[in-house]
Design an enzyme around this catalytic site. Sequence first.
Site, PDB file in Angstrom:
ATOM      1  CE  LYS A   1       0.129  25.490  10.305  1.00  0.00           C
ATOM      2  NZ  LYS A   1      -0.103  24.075  10.500  1.00  0.00           N
TER       3      LYS A   1
ATOM      4  CG  HIS B   1      10.109  32.611 -24.246  1.00  0.00           C
ATOM      5  ND1 HIS B   1      10.525  33.179 -25.422  1.00  0.00           N
ATOM      6  CD2 HIS B   1       9.857  31.309 -24.523  1.00  0.00           C
ATOM      7  CE1 HIS B   1      10.492  32.260 -26.383  1.00  0.00           C
ATOM      8  NE2 HIS B   1      10.096  31.106 -25.851  1.00  0.00           N
TER       9      HIS B   1
ATOM     10  CD  GLU C   1       4.966  20.781   4.191  1.00  0.00           C
ATOM     11  OE1 GLU C   1       4.442  19.659   4.291  1.00  0.00           O
ATOM     12  OE2 GLU C   1       4.339  21.824   4.392  1.00  0.00           O
TER      13      GLU C   1
HETATM   14  O1  PA5 Z   1       1.988  17.890   4.286  1.00  0.00           O
HETATM   15  C1  PA5 Z   1       1.507  18.400   5.268  1.00  0.00           C
HETATM   16  O2  PA5 Z   1       1.425  17.804   6.351  1.00  0.00           O
HETATM   17  C2  PA5 Z   1       0.956  19.811   5.237  1.00  0.00           C
HETATM   18  O3  PA5 Z   1       1.170  20.431   4.021  1.00  0.00           O
HETATM   19  C3  PA5 Z   1      -0.539  19.793   5.489  1.00  0.00           C
HETATM   20  O4  PA5 Z   1      -1.155  19.020   4.517  1.00  0.00           O
HETATM   21  C4  PA5 Z   1      -1.118  21.204   5.487  1.00  0.00           C
HETATM   22  O5  PA5 Z   1      -0.435  22.020   6.407  1.00  0.00           O
HETATM   23  C5  PA5 Z   1      -2.592  21.182   5.829  1.00  0.00           C
HETATM   24  O6  PA5 Z   1      -2.786  20.580   7.066  1.00  0.00           O
HETATM   25  P1  PA5 Z   1      -4.173  20.007   7.489  1.00  0.00           P
HETATM   26  O7  PA5 Z   1      -4.539  18.920   6.549  1.00  0.00           O
HETATM   27  O8  PA5 Z   1      -3.989  19.527   8.893  1.00  0.00           O
HETATM   28  O9  PA5 Z   1      -5.162  21.143   7.404  1.00  0.00           O
END
Ligand code: PA5
Length: 447
Positions: A424, A310, A289
């Site tokens: 989303k 494996h 990310e």
């Molecule tokens: O690193 C990030 O920002 C994302 O992976 C969020 O943690 C994830 O989308 C969950 O979001 P939230 O904590 O707002 O529910």
Amino acid sequence: MQKISLDISRLDGFVSADEIKGIEKDTLAAQVALQNKSGKGSDFLGWVDLPLSVSKEEIKDINETAKKLAKSSEVVVVIGIGGSYLGARAVIDALSDSFDLMRSKRETPAIVYAGQNIGEDYSAELLDLLQERSFSVIVISKSGTTTEPAIAFRLLKGLLEQKYSSEEVKERIVAITDKSKGALRTLVEQEGYKSYIIPDDVGGRYSVLTPVGLLPIAVAGFDIEKLLQGAADMIKLTNEEVSFKDNPATLYAAVRNVLYSKGKKNEILVNYNPKLHYFAEWWKQLYGESEGKESKGIFPAAVDFTTDLHSMGQWIQEGERSIFETVISVEESNRNLKVPHAKEDLDKLNYLADKSIDEVNKMAELGTLVAHVDGGVPNIRISVPKLSEYYLGQLIYMFEKACGISGYILGVNPFDQPGVEAYKSNMFALLGKPGFEDETKAIKKRL
Ligand code: PA5
């Protein structure tokens, strides 16, 4: 101070000393930008000094809440997705008995997870289990609006309300969310749940050392002070006074960018200890990310060895040469077990008799290292003295810092995740979420 260490000697033949020298300046500039908070996404750098800023009172409060939940619950459900659960799970799994959930005599509640998927069977089976057990819920969402954890919370809150009085329901829910925004914050205020705040300047994937990770880890019975101490010591070991080559964060960030520029587009994080499976999941999110944007970024993958030798071993040994490996090697196991001697030696294993299982594992590791390097796979090795809260704290902070530096070298903002929104908005359009009427029409036309 004993510490984790980085070995890049197996990059010989893949990355030259000149190439490493060549990226040093950019790496140090990236490090300065991170420290000075002058780079991209600088309003999300609260994690940089976090391990030093968690107060004794905060730790005490988290430990007290953890004890209270543990006392009243056979099971504690951690609800969250992505950065809101992976850090806790990484640490809990790394430190827990591998068969923890099967043990009948327990000192701490079983930790299970929800809201990290939308599996109907998973959710229904979890509800079945919780019908029969005393349970509490830690619900974590920074935005407070993420669909997966919101659905899980609605389901589990409903079950709590069926099983317990309204006073007791309140005692069994702890929320971790933004200080003022989001539906979860509204719920907290209206229902009067105990809550913790995720700081504005700490993004989800960098939040394991906030209550997001600390509370579930404490409920599981682990020492959050030692975890924070490990991270705090790693601040010193990666600060600007440490030379580029002795600093694991700058060196790791630098060499992986050199490898990337030479066509090694995929990094495989390898472990030889099954307890690190979720640590690798946390790492994948952190790097994926943070760096995968603007059509750039190393693809982070992970394998558990020897298990995956494996299954994926063939590809790694002889497939497309676009990969490098980063091995997390745990020097010492926490338990001792030897291969037994057999009188008849029918299985021809007596040549291993009296060797520890870990010695065999280490030879598998060494043999694989040599084979993969011979097969054209550059290797970075991170050595961890043992699996403990302290060293996990060091490792977490080292990877976070290296990730920020590496993203800056790559030229991206390592602290946003604009791409996560695309699915989303399509999902909301398809589900007919109020406010998405135009998107609903548009997507229906396309299908
Ligand atoms: O690193 C990030 O920002 C994302 O992976 C969020 O943690 C994830 O989308 C969950 O979001 P939230 O904590 O707002 O529910």
